[in-house]
Design an enzyme around this catalytic site. Structure first.
Site, PDB file in Angstrom:
ATOM      1  N   LYS A  97     101.757  52.839  50.526  1.00 19.14           N
ATOM      2  CA  LYS A  97     102.235  54.209  50.123  1.00 19.14           C
ATOM      3  C   LYS A  97     102.412  54.547  48.749  1.00 19.14           C
ATOM      4  CE  LYS A  97     105.525  57.119  51.428  1.00 19.14           C
ATOM      5  NZ  LYS A  97     104.655  58.169  51.095  1.00 19.14           N
ATOM      6  N   LYS A 133      97.456  54.612  46.478  1.00 16.54           N
ATOM      7  CA  LYS A 133      97.338  55.927  45.705  1.00 16.54           C
ATOM      8  C   LYS A 133      96.057  56.328  45.994  1.00 16.54           C
ATOM      9  CE  LYS A 133      99.841  58.265  42.870  1.00 16.54           C
ATOM     10  NZ  LYS A 133     101.259  58.264  42.597  1.00 16.54           N
ATOM     11  N   ASP A 173     101.693  64.223  44.323  1.00 19.40           N
ATOM     12  CA  ASP A 173     101.668  63.655  43.127  1.00 19.40           C
ATOM     13  C   ASP A 173     101.427  65.005  42.136  1.00 19.40           C
ATOM     14  OD1 ASP A 173     101.967  61.113  41.301  1.00 19.40           O
ATOM     15  OD2 ASP A 173     100.341  61.985  40.274  1.00 19.40           O
TER      16      ASP A 173
END
Ligand code: NDP
Length: 453
Positions: A97, A133, A173
């Site tokens: 995650k 990520k 992000d």
């Protein structure tokens, strides 16, 4: 120094040396690994089993790093090629995650530093999520909506092979907000011919998103700092706050700080910063950045009393009680940290990932400034992402206050666990050490239970 302590230290430095050699030129990754591993020396000393099990060697080596070509056609009919990344760093606690970043600076080092941080952050939330990520060196600035759509569709056309609601669940992000998540989700659904809502988080409210997700990182950071302030009998009421950035994290950190009675006097974007001595008008910032996608310098056209300064670093010359860096990595260096301290800063809460250099962190800690490191202070975003996954699994939505209450509880627990770990390992009040140790032990103990994999 006892024998056990010196050999624990030697073990940590040996692992760091291997990381540096095995990942040449990945300076951000080295920096993140150094910050984390050095604070784990006392744990290695007290519990030799972590050394025997090679936990540090394993936890710093990604389970998988995927890179791929992302071709797309721009509005002039020209073929463009970007590079896509996904690091699946650690799946001990649950599906990988972590967010996706679209920014020209993205490379393996940036993605790996963010992925490593994410393992510990996710563990701190107490939820069943591993660390990952991803992103691309694609620059969304100046691109048309159609270009953004074509790029994100091409990106997902490769990424879909590696993700899934029980495998790997990306989110946003830098450069990836609600619009991009919508296009990514649409393309995933189209390729998979099914509606696996839990494959991405940060979705729109109309198709599986969670209330409070967009606010979660900024709000969570302010809640975390509130816990730090309370420990010294302080609060936000009347405090002067400086926030860097004007993106998702910054906007909601400003909103919550204002709701708590603080005066936010400055914020920034990658071009420069604005200082408004009357207090920032948040609605203007939100409209300029979230809706019109303009520059923060445009704020002064509507608020002539405000000052715009080109370049971001000088934002930390503004005297404040509380500093919330919410833009990007390494935005506060040693000199900026010294200035903040000289100007009387009482608390620093990292909304961004690794916004303070190692030298800056030392300055804050030595000066006795309350310091909330990113992996603890900005964990609210991923925490509510995990709540979004739960709601998707249940095919059910909680109300705003229900999610917000859970977020507040999680941030309080992270603070409590980090403080307790800092005390147990003889660094009382040091949340860098405390959060690294608290996050590490949750993952490391589960890694031992699952064998050498
Ligand atoms: P956004 O893209 O929404 O906003 C980023 C902001 O920072 C923008 O104002 C941007 O300016 C500025 N910025 C970006 N790069 C730089 C740079 N190199 N120098 C100066 N300013 C820069 O991103 P987010 O708000 O989502 O993310 C901000 C930080 O928070 C990142 O470190 C991210 O990893 C971290 N984070 C985000 C979470 C989330 O839920 N979104 C969760 C946890 C951490 P401009 O408008 O000019 O691009």
């Amino acid at each position: 120094m006892g024998t056990n302590q010196s050999s624990a230290k030697q073990y940590v430095y040996d692992v760091l040396e291997t990381i540096t050699k095995r990942n040449p030129n990945e300076t951000e990754f080295h920096q993140a690994a150094k910050e984390i591993l050095i604070s784990l020396v006392p744990v290695m000393e007290k519990y030799p089993i972590y050394r025997e099990q090679g936990i540090l060697e394993r936890i710093t080596e990604p389970e998988r790093l995927i890179t791929f070509r992302v071709p797309w056609v721009d509005d002039n009919g020209k073929v463009q090629v970007n590079r896509g990344f996904r690091v699946q760093f650690n799946s001990t606690l649950g599906p990988y995650k972590g967010g996706l970043r679209f920014h020209p600076s993205v490379n393996a080092s940036i993605i790996k530093f963010l992925g490593l941080e994410q393992i510990f952050k996710n563990a701190l939330t107490g939820q069943p999520i591993g660390g990952g990520k991803g992103g691309s060196d694609f620059d969304p600035k100046g691109k048309s909506d159609w270009e953004i759509m074509r790029f994100t569709q091409s990106f997902m056309t490769e990424l879909y092979r590696y993700i899934g609601p029980d495998i790997d669940v990306p989110a946003g992000d830098i450069g990836v907000g609600a619009r991009e998540i919508g296009y990514l989700f649409g393309q995933y659904k189209r390729i998979r011919s099914g509606n696996e809502a839990g494959v991405l988080t940060g979705k729109g409210l109309g198709y599986g998103g969670s209330l409070v997700r967009k606010e979660a990182t900024g709000y969570g950071c302010v809640y975390f700092v509130n816990e730090m302030l309370k420990s010294k009998g302080l609060d936000y009421e009347g405090a002067t706050v400086v926030v860097s950035g004007s993106g998702n994290v910054a906007i909601y950190a400003m909103e919550k700080a204002m709701q708590f009675g603080a005066k936010v006097v400055a914020c920034s974007d990658s071009g420069g910063f604005i200082y408004d001595k009357n207090g920032i008008d948040l609605e203007t910032v939100r409209r300029l950045k979230e809706v019109e996608r303009k520059r923060i310098s445009d704020y002064t056209k509507e608020h002539p009393q405000a000052v715009y300064v080109e370049g971001c670093e000088k934002i930390w010359t503004i005297p404040c009680d509380i500093a919330l860096p919410c833009a990007t990595q390494n935005e506060i260096d040693e000199a900026s940290a010294k200035l903040l301290v000289a100007n009387g800063v009482k608390a620093v809460g990292e909304g961004a990932n690794m916004p303070s250099t190692l030298e800056a962190i030392d300055v804050f800690l030595e000066a006795g400034v309350l310091f909330g490191p990113g992996k603890a202070a900005n964990a609210g975003g991923v925490a509510v992402s995990a709540l979004e996954m739960s709601q998707n699994s249940m095919r059910f939505s909680w109300r705003f206050h229900e999610v917000d209450d859970k977020l507040q509880e999680i941030m309080k627990n992270i603070y409590r666990d980090s403080i307790q770990a800092s005390e147990e390992f003889d660094h009382p009040g040091n949340l860098v050490v405390g959060s690294n140790i608290a996050g590490f032990r949750k993952v490391a103990d589960a890694m031992i239970a699952q064998g050498v994999i």
